[in-house]
Write a protein that holds these residues in place. Sequence first.
Motif, PDB file in Angstrom:
ATOM      1  N   ARG A 133     -40.066   4.495 -26.584  1.00 12.23           N
ATOM      2  CA  ARG A 133     -38.805   5.103 -27.009  1.00 12.23           C
ATOM      3  C   ARG A 133     -38.802   6.503 -26.415  1.00 12.23           C
ATOM      4  NH1 ARG A 133     -36.495   5.339 -33.141  1.00 12.23           N
ATOM      5  NH2 ARG A 133     -34.611   6.503 -32.627  1.00 12.23           N
ATOM      6  N   GLY A 134     -38.071   6.653 -25.327  1.00 14.17           N
ATOM      7  CA  GLY A 134     -38.145   7.897 -24.571  1.00 14.17           C
ATOM      8  C   GLY A 134     -39.537   8.028 -23.964  1.00 14.17           C
ATOM      9  N   GLN A 135     -40.159   9.168 -24.142  1.00 12.34           N
ATOM     10  CA  GLN A 135     -41.506   9.414 -23.618  1.00 12.34           C
ATOM     11  C   GLN A 135     -42.605   8.888 -24.541  1.00 12.34           C
ATOM     12  OE1 GLN A 135     -42.261  10.996 -20.542  1.00 12.34           O
ATOM     13  NE2 GLN A 135     -40.110  10.477 -20.294  1.00 12.34           N
ATOM     14  N   LEU A 136     -42.235   8.499 -25.751  1.00 13.89           N
ATOM     15  CA  LEU A 136     -43.193   7.987 -26.730  1.00 13.89           C
ATOM     16  C   LEU A 136     -43.461   6.507 -26.481  1.00 13.89           C
ATOM     17  CD1 LEU A 136     -44.797   8.148 -29.408  1.00 13.89           C
ATOM     18  CD2 LEU A 136     -42.636   7.786 -30.593  1.00 13.89           C
ATOM     19  N   CYS A 137     -44.718   6.155 -26.261  1.00 11.71           N
ATOM     20  CA  CYS A 137     -45.091   4.755 -26.015  1.00 11.71           C
ATOM     21  C   CYS A 137     -46.254   4.347 -26.908  1.00 11.71           C
ATOM     22  CB  CYS A 137     -45.498   4.544 -24.562  1.00 11.71           C
ATOM     23  SG  CYS A 137     -44.155   4.735 -23.388  1.00 11.71           S
ATOM     24  N   VAL A 138     -46.177   3.124 -27.396  1.00  6.52           N
ATOM     25  CA  VAL A 138     -47.229   2.537 -28.219  1.00  6.52           C
ATOM     26  C   VAL A 138     -47.722   1.286 -27.516  1.00  6.52           C
ATOM     27  CG1 VAL A 138     -47.722   1.371 -30.402  1.00  6.52           C
ATOM     28  CG2 VAL A 138     -46.310   3.421 -30.383  1.00  6.52           C
ATOM     29  N   GLY A 139     -49.026   1.151 -27.390  1.00  2.00           N
ATOM     30  CA  GLY A 139     -49.627  -0.037 -26.798  1.00  2.00           C
ATOM     31  C   GLY A 139     -50.598  -0.667 -27.775  1.00  2.00           C
ATOM     32  N   ILE A 140     -50.433  -1.953 -27.995  1.00  4.90           N
ATOM     33  CA  ILE A 140     -51.324  -2.703 -28.876  1.00  4.90           C
ATOM     34  C   ILE A 140     -52.065  -3.715 -28.012  1.00  4.90           C
ATOM     35  CG2 ILE A 140     -51.479  -4.233 -30.871  1.00  4.90           C
ATOM     36  CD1 ILE A 140     -48.808  -3.060 -31.805  1.00  4.90           C
ATOM     37  N   VAL A 141     -53.373  -3.741 -28.121  1.00  7.80           N
ATOM     38  CA  VAL A 141     -54.187  -4.717 -27.400  1.00  7.80           C
ATOM     39  C   VAL A 141     -54.447  -5.872 -28.357  1.00  7.80           C
ATOM     40  CG1 VAL A 141     -56.345  -5.131 -26.185  1.00  7.80           C
ATOM     41  CG2 VAL A 141     -55.248  -2.880 -26.041  1.00  7.80           C
ATOM     42  N   VAL A 142     -53.968  -7.050 -27.991  1.00  9.89           N
ATOM     43  CA  VAL A 142     -54.093  -8.210 -28.876  1.00  9.89           C
ATOM     44  C   VAL A 142     -54.860  -9.334 -28.189  1.00  9.89           C
ATOM     45  CG1 VAL A 142     -51.970  -7.676 -30.121  1.00  9.89           C
ATOM     46  CG2 VAL A 142     -51.883  -9.220 -28.206  1.00  9.89           C
TER      47      VAL A 142
END
Length: 97
Positions: free
Chosen positions: A13-22
Motif C-alpha cells: 500500500r504505497g511504499q508500505l509492503c508486507v511479505g509473508i513466507v508460507v
Amino acid sequence: MKREARVLVSKCRGQLCVGIVVRLNSVDGLAISFESCEGLCRRLGHKGFLDEIRYYIGDCNCGLALMPGPQEKLGWAIAFAEDIVNSLARARDLLGE
C-alpha cells in the motif's frame, strides 16, 4: 508445485509492503518494509528467507517465479497480508506519520 515449497505472499500500500513466507498452511516468516518491494526483498534477504523461497504471489516478486497452479490455494495468506498492510497503514495515518 511441491508441498514443501515456500511461497512469498506480498501486499503493498504505497511504499508500505508486507511479505509473508508460507509453506502449505503455515507461516514461516514475516517481513515489513516502508521502502516498497525493493526494501521488502532486501529485508527478506537479510533474514535469510530469499534463499529458501521458490515462488511468489502478490505485489513483490523479488526475482522469484510466479507460483504455478491456482493462487486461490493461498487465498488465506493473501487476505492475511492485505489485513496486515491495511492495519499498518491505518496506524501510520492515525499517528500522523
